[in-house]
Design a protein around this motif. Structure first.
Motif, PDB file in Angstrom:
ATOM      1  N   GLY A   1       2.168  -9.047   7.801  1.00  0.00           N
ATOM      2  CA  GLY A   1       1.020  -9.453   6.995  1.00  0.00           C
ATOM      3  C   GLY A   1      -0.328  -9.019   7.520  1.00  0.00           C
ATOM      4  N   PHE A   2      -0.350  -8.052   8.428  1.00  0.00           N
ATOM      5  CA  PHE A   2      -1.615  -7.620   9.020  1.00  0.00           C
ATOM      6  C   PHE A   2      -2.352  -6.583   8.164  1.00  0.00           C
ATOM      7  CE2 PHE A   2       0.693  -8.513  13.222  1.00  0.00           C
ATOM      8  CZ  PHE A   2       0.200  -9.809  13.281  1.00  0.00           C
ATOM      9  N   ILE A   3      -1.646  -5.975   7.208  1.00  0.00           N
ATOM     10  CA  ILE A   3      -2.212  -4.853   6.457  1.00  0.00           C
ATOM     11  C   ILE A   3      -2.604  -5.267   5.040  1.00  0.00           C
ATOM     12  CG2 ILE A   3      -1.690  -2.586   5.464  1.00  0.00           C
ATOM     13  CD1 ILE A   3       0.013  -1.991   7.887  1.00  0.00           C
ATOM     14  N   GLU A   4      -3.773  -4.841   4.639  1.00  0.00           N
ATOM     15  CA  GLU A   4      -4.261  -5.076   3.279  1.00  0.00           C
ATOM     16  C   GLU A   4      -3.661  -4.035   2.328  1.00  0.00           C
ATOM     17  OE1 GLU A   4      -6.958  -6.412   0.095  1.00  0.00           O
ATOM     18  OE2 GLU A   4      -6.130  -7.310   1.915  1.00  0.00           O
ATOM     19  N   PRO A   5      -2.904  -4.463   1.297  1.00  0.00           N
ATOM     20  CA  PRO A   5      -2.415  -3.491   0.300  1.00  0.00           C
ATOM     21  C   PRO A   5      -3.605  -2.873  -0.435  1.00  0.00           C
ATOM     22  CG  PRO A   5      -1.244  -5.590   0.136  1.00  0.00           C
ATOM     23  CD  PRO A   5      -2.433  -5.824   1.025  1.00  0.00           C
ATOM     24  N   LEU A   6      -3.522  -1.589  -0.697  1.00  0.00           N
ATOM     25  CA  LEU A   6      -4.675  -0.871  -1.238  1.00  0.00           C
ATOM     26  C   LEU A   6      -4.552  -0.529  -2.721  1.00  0.00           C
ATOM     27  CD1 LEU A   6      -5.282   1.578   1.755  1.00  0.00           C
ATOM     28  CD2 LEU A   6      -6.342  -0.655   1.341  1.00  0.00           C
ATOM     29  N   ASN A   7      -3.489  -0.991  -3.370  1.00  0.00           N
ATOM     30  CA  ASN A   7      -3.267  -0.638  -4.778  1.00  0.00           C
ATOM     31  C   ASN A   7      -4.471  -0.966  -5.654  1.00  0.00           C
ATOM     32  OD1 ASN A   7      -0.765  -1.332  -3.316  1.00  0.00           O
ATOM     33  ND2 ASN A   7       0.248  -0.581  -5.155  1.00  0.00           N
ATOM     34  N   GLU A   8      -4.940  -2.212  -5.570  1.00  0.00           N
ATOM     35  CA  GLU A   8      -6.052  -2.635  -6.428  1.00  0.00           C
ATOM     36  C   GLU A   8      -7.330  -1.883  -6.094  1.00  0.00           C
ATOM     37  OE1 GLU A   8      -6.597  -6.828  -6.461  1.00  0.00           O
ATOM     38  OE2 GLU A   8      -4.548  -7.258  -7.159  1.00  0.00           O
ATOM     39  N   TRP A   9      -7.521  -1.554  -4.829  1.00  0.00           N
ATOM     40  CA  TRP A   9      -8.719  -0.819  -4.436  1.00  0.00           C
ATOM     41  C   TRP A   9      -8.710   0.582  -5.032  1.00  0.00           C
ATOM     42  CZ3 TRP A   9     -12.803  -3.068  -2.259  1.00  0.00           C
ATOM     43  CH2 TRP A   9     -12.618  -4.304  -1.630  1.00  0.00           C
ATOM     44  N   PHE A  10      -7.550   1.231  -5.002  1.00  0.00           N
ATOM     45  CA  PHE A  10      -7.458   2.564  -5.604  1.00  0.00           C
ATOM     46  C   PHE A  10      -7.655   2.487  -7.120  1.00  0.00           C
ATOM     47  CE2 PHE A  10      -5.382   4.082  -1.664  1.00  0.00           C
ATOM     48  CZ  PHE A  10      -6.034   5.297  -1.534  1.00  0.00           C
ATOM     49  N   GLU A  11      -7.052   1.478  -7.739  1.00  0.00           N
ATOM     50  CA  GLU A  11      -7.188   1.324  -9.193  1.00  0.00           C
ATOM     51  C   GLU A  11      -8.638   1.051  -9.582  1.00  0.00           C
ATOM     52  OE1 GLU A  11      -4.492  -1.759 -10.291  1.00  0.00           O
ATOM     53  OE2 GLU A  11      -2.719  -0.644  -9.611  1.00  0.00           O
ATOM     54  N   LYS A  12      -9.290   0.203  -8.814  1.00  0.00           N
ATOM     55  CA  LYS A  12     -10.662  -0.204  -9.123  1.00  0.00           C
ATOM     56  C   LYS A  12     -11.660   0.933  -8.922  1.00  0.00           C
ATOM     57  CE  LYS A  12     -12.500  -3.208  -6.300  1.00  0.00           C
ATOM     58  NZ  LYS A  12     -12.794  -4.498  -5.624  1.00  0.00           N
ATOM     59  N   THR A  13     -11.440   1.737  -7.894  1.00  0.00           N
ATOM     60  CA  THR A  13     -12.422   2.776  -7.548  1.00  0.00           C
ATOM     61  C   THR A  13     -12.065   4.155  -8.086  1.00  0.00           C
ATOM     62  OG1 THR A  13     -11.295   3.288  -5.469  1.00  0.00           O
ATOM     63  CG2 THR A  13     -12.979   1.549  -5.417  1.00  0.00           C
ATOM     64  N   GLY A  14     -10.791   4.352  -8.433  1.00  0.00           N
ATOM     65  CA  GLY A  14     -10.366   5.677  -8.869  1.00  0.00           C
ATOM     66  C   GLY A  14     -10.375   6.700  -7.746  1.00  0.00           C
ATOM     67  N   ALA A  15     -10.267   6.226  -6.509  1.00  0.00           N
ATOM     68  CA  ALA A  15     -10.308   7.118  -5.343  1.00  0.00           C
ATOM     69  C   ALA A  15      -9.114   8.077  -5.344  1.00  0.00           C
ATOM     70  CB  ALA A  15     -10.318   6.294  -4.058  1.00  0.00           C
ATOM     71  N   ASP A  16      -9.297   9.204  -4.694  1.00  0.00           N
ATOM     72  CA  ASP A  16      -8.289  10.262  -4.613  1.00  0.00           C
ATOM     73  C   ASP A  16      -7.037   9.753  -3.890  1.00  0.00           C
ATOM     74  OD1 ASP A  16      -6.837  12.592  -4.243  1.00  0.00           O
ATOM     75  OD2 ASP A  16      -8.585  13.797  -3.726  1.00  0.00           O
ATOM     76  N   MET A  17      -5.876   9.915  -4.526  1.00  0.00           N
ATOM     77  CA  MET A  17      -4.623   9.432  -3.941  1.00  0.00           C
ATOM     78  C   MET A  17      -3.695  10.562  -3.500  1.00  0.00           C
ATOM     79  SD  MET A  17      -3.359   6.032  -5.987  1.00  0.00           S
ATOM     80  CE  MET A  17      -1.804   6.147  -5.111  1.00  0.00           C
ATOM     81  N   LYS A  18      -4.197  11.782  -3.435  1.00  0.00           N
ATOM     82  CA  LYS A  18      -3.319  12.912  -3.095  1.00  0.00           C
ATOM     83  C   LYS A  18      -2.645  12.727  -1.734  1.00  0.00           C
ATOM     84  CE  LYS A  18      -5.612  16.599  -5.756  1.00  0.00           C
ATOM     85  NZ  LYS A  18      -6.865  15.928  -6.123  1.00  0.00           N
ATOM     86  N   ALA A  19      -3.384  12.210  -0.769  1.00  0.00           N
ATOM     87  CA  ALA A  19      -2.813  12.028   0.572  1.00  0.00           C
ATOM     88  C   ALA A  19      -1.702  10.983   0.554  1.00  0.00           C
ATOM     89  CB  ALA A  19      -3.908  11.625   1.560  1.00  0.00           C
ATOM     90  N   VAL A  20      -1.909   9.930  -0.214  1.00  0.00           N
ATOM     91  CA  VAL A  20      -0.884   8.889  -0.341  1.00  0.00           C
ATOM     92  C   VAL A  20       0.356   9.459  -1.015  1.00  0.00           C
ATOM     93  CG1 VAL A  20      -0.309   6.687  -1.447  1.00  0.00           C
ATOM     94  CG2 VAL A  20      -2.556   7.005  -0.385  1.00  0.00           C
ATOM     95  N   ASP A  21       0.145  10.201  -2.095  1.00  0.00           N
ATOM     96  CA  ASP A  21       1.271  10.775  -2.838  1.00  0.00           C
ATOM     97  C   ASP A  21       2.052  11.781  -1.999  1.00  0.00           C
ATOM     98  OD1 ASP A  21       0.584   9.276  -5.054  1.00  0.00           O
ATOM     99  OD2 ASP A  21      -0.626  10.866  -5.962  1.00  0.00           O
TER     100      ASP A  21
END
Length: 427
Positions: free
Chosen positions: A103-123
């Motif tokens: 439980g130490f890590i913040e999931p980033l799904n909502e942050w990516f959805e909210k900001t539209g940030a580039d997800m190429k590195a994640v993919d």
């Protein structure tokens, strides 16, 4: 009475004004709250963080530098102690998965959805970056294995090089063994192919098959693919198309020196090898071949999609961070084209190929075709993602088999036996 009303009104107005000033001051204070980042003392990392700092002066960074040798243990203690932390750089993928489970890590799904940030590195490295549907980190540094080959030796032998077979979708592990035999002299003076002595590398085909050996919940995950390369290695050693694993361990022959000697057709090695080759060439270590006499191609692959062993290095946001917005700005920047350009300029292989990255790496790679293979799209298989320690078991089985102490039919039972012991000891 009228006077009292006026006083009350003035007091309310003053209170409102004070509240507004306080609120604005509090917001400004939060905006300027230092972003606490933990990293180890790697010059590459330091230069990347400093580049972000220079490009975003509005965000104050509190950089917590820990010696690399102490980083993993100290980070574990800090996380368990709920230390103030917004972002940390992960060092080992298995550690990151454990940190996520705790439980130490913040999931980033909502942050990516909210900001539209580039997800190429994640993919690009989704098998590690996404766990149970949650984006647990942003890969900033990539990883991959390739076939490095001596063009001059192939030409002298009149043998078609790996690119010929790649273009025809024939570059399998069987073809690697076949071509190695064609290049080899058969007397041990010239070897056709090499996979180094590191124990995990003897199970490269297991990684490409997606086998975890032991899953994170303690289940054994092996199959015939686990031993595909090991069986080929035994055959190749008998044919003297590959140097003996045991002999290499005894002599402690480094893989770079094996290639520098000019009597090795191919070596399967990671993304860091071009830098070593450039350094070796500059120091005059190449024997009987020049800078333009080597190339890079795909690692052998038995699947319709191109799979290579590739583990990224990720950066994470702390779930207890009080500065998550700025934390996400930092980690998403690292995965963006701008951030990936900075990673490449710092000398690391970025998670995503950019034009700047190709330009930076072109100085360490001899030709355009090799550069294309180096940065092409690929399925990066991360290898065993587990909390169990079983490398010793893998090493025992590999050596017993190559020494003739195990038959093909005994491989799965023997490894299963040793893995069960490892699981029991770990529990």
């Amino acid at each position: 009475m009228e006077k009292t009303k006026r006083v009350s009104t003035l007091l309310l107005m003053a209170l409102f004004a004070f509240s507004s000033v306080f609120a604005n001051g509090q917001k400004e204070s939060l905006d300027n709250k230092p972003l606490i980042i933990y990293l180890w003392d790697d010059p590459v990392l330091v230069s990347i963080v400093e580049a972000y700092e220079k490009a975003h002066p509005e965000i104050v960074l509190d950089k917590q530098l820990i010696p690399a040798s102490e980083y993993r243990s100290k980070l574990a203690i800090l996380l368990a102690a709920n230390a103030d932390m917004d972002v940390w750089f992960g060092m080992v993928a298995n550690d990151t998965l454990t940190q996520n489970e705790n439980g130490f890590i913040e999931p980033l799904n909502e942050w990516f959805e909210k900001t539209g940030a580039d997800m190429k590195a994640v993919d690009a490295y989704d098998q590690v970056a996404i766990q149970d549907g949650k984006i647990i980190g942003v890969p900033w540094r990539g990883g991959a294995y390739y076939t490095y080959y001596n063009k001059k030796l192939f030409k002298e032998k009149g043998v078609k090089d790996p690119t010929y077979y790649i273009e025809r979708d024939e570059w399998t592990w069987d073809k690697f063994a076949e071509v190695s035999k064609e290049v080899a002299s058969g007397d041990g003076n010239v070897f056709g192919g090499l996979v180094h002595t590191w124990t995990p590398q003897q199970y490269h085909t297991s990684v490409q098959a997606g086998k975890n050996i032991v899953t994170r919940d303690g289940k054994i995950d092996i199959g015939p693919e686990t031993f595909t390369f090991l069986k080929l290695r035994k055959q190749m050693e008998a044919e003297k198309s590959m140097d003996s694993l045991i002999d290499m361990k005894v002599s402690r022959l480094h893989y770079s020196q094996a290639f520098f000697k000019g009597n090795l057709g191919m070596v399967i090695m990671g993304e860091w090898f071009p830098g070593m080759l450039k350094d070796g060439y500059d120091k005059g270590s190449f024997i009987d071949f020049g800078w333009d006499d080597w190339g890079i191609a795909r690692v052998p692959n038995n699947y319709s999609d191109y799979r290579t062993w590739g583990v990224p290095t990720m950066v994470n946001v702390a779930s207890r961070s009080n500065n998550k917005e700025n934390a996400f700005k930092f980690v998403s920047w690292l995965g963006s084209e701008e951030g990936q350009d900075v990673v490449a300029k710092a000398g690391a292989m970025p998670a995503v190929a950019t034009e700047v990255a190709k330009e930076e790496f072109s100085t360490n790679i001899p030709d355009e075709e090799s550069l294309i293979y180096f940065f092409e799209d690929k399925t990066a298989m991360p290898g065993p993602i587990t909390k169990y320690s079983f490398e010793e078991s893998l090493g025992v089985v590999a050596e017993e088999y190559l020494l003739g102490e195990l038959t093909d039919d005994q491989l799965i039972p023997r490894l299963t036996e040793l893995l069960e012991q490892s699981i029991k000891e770990s529990n």
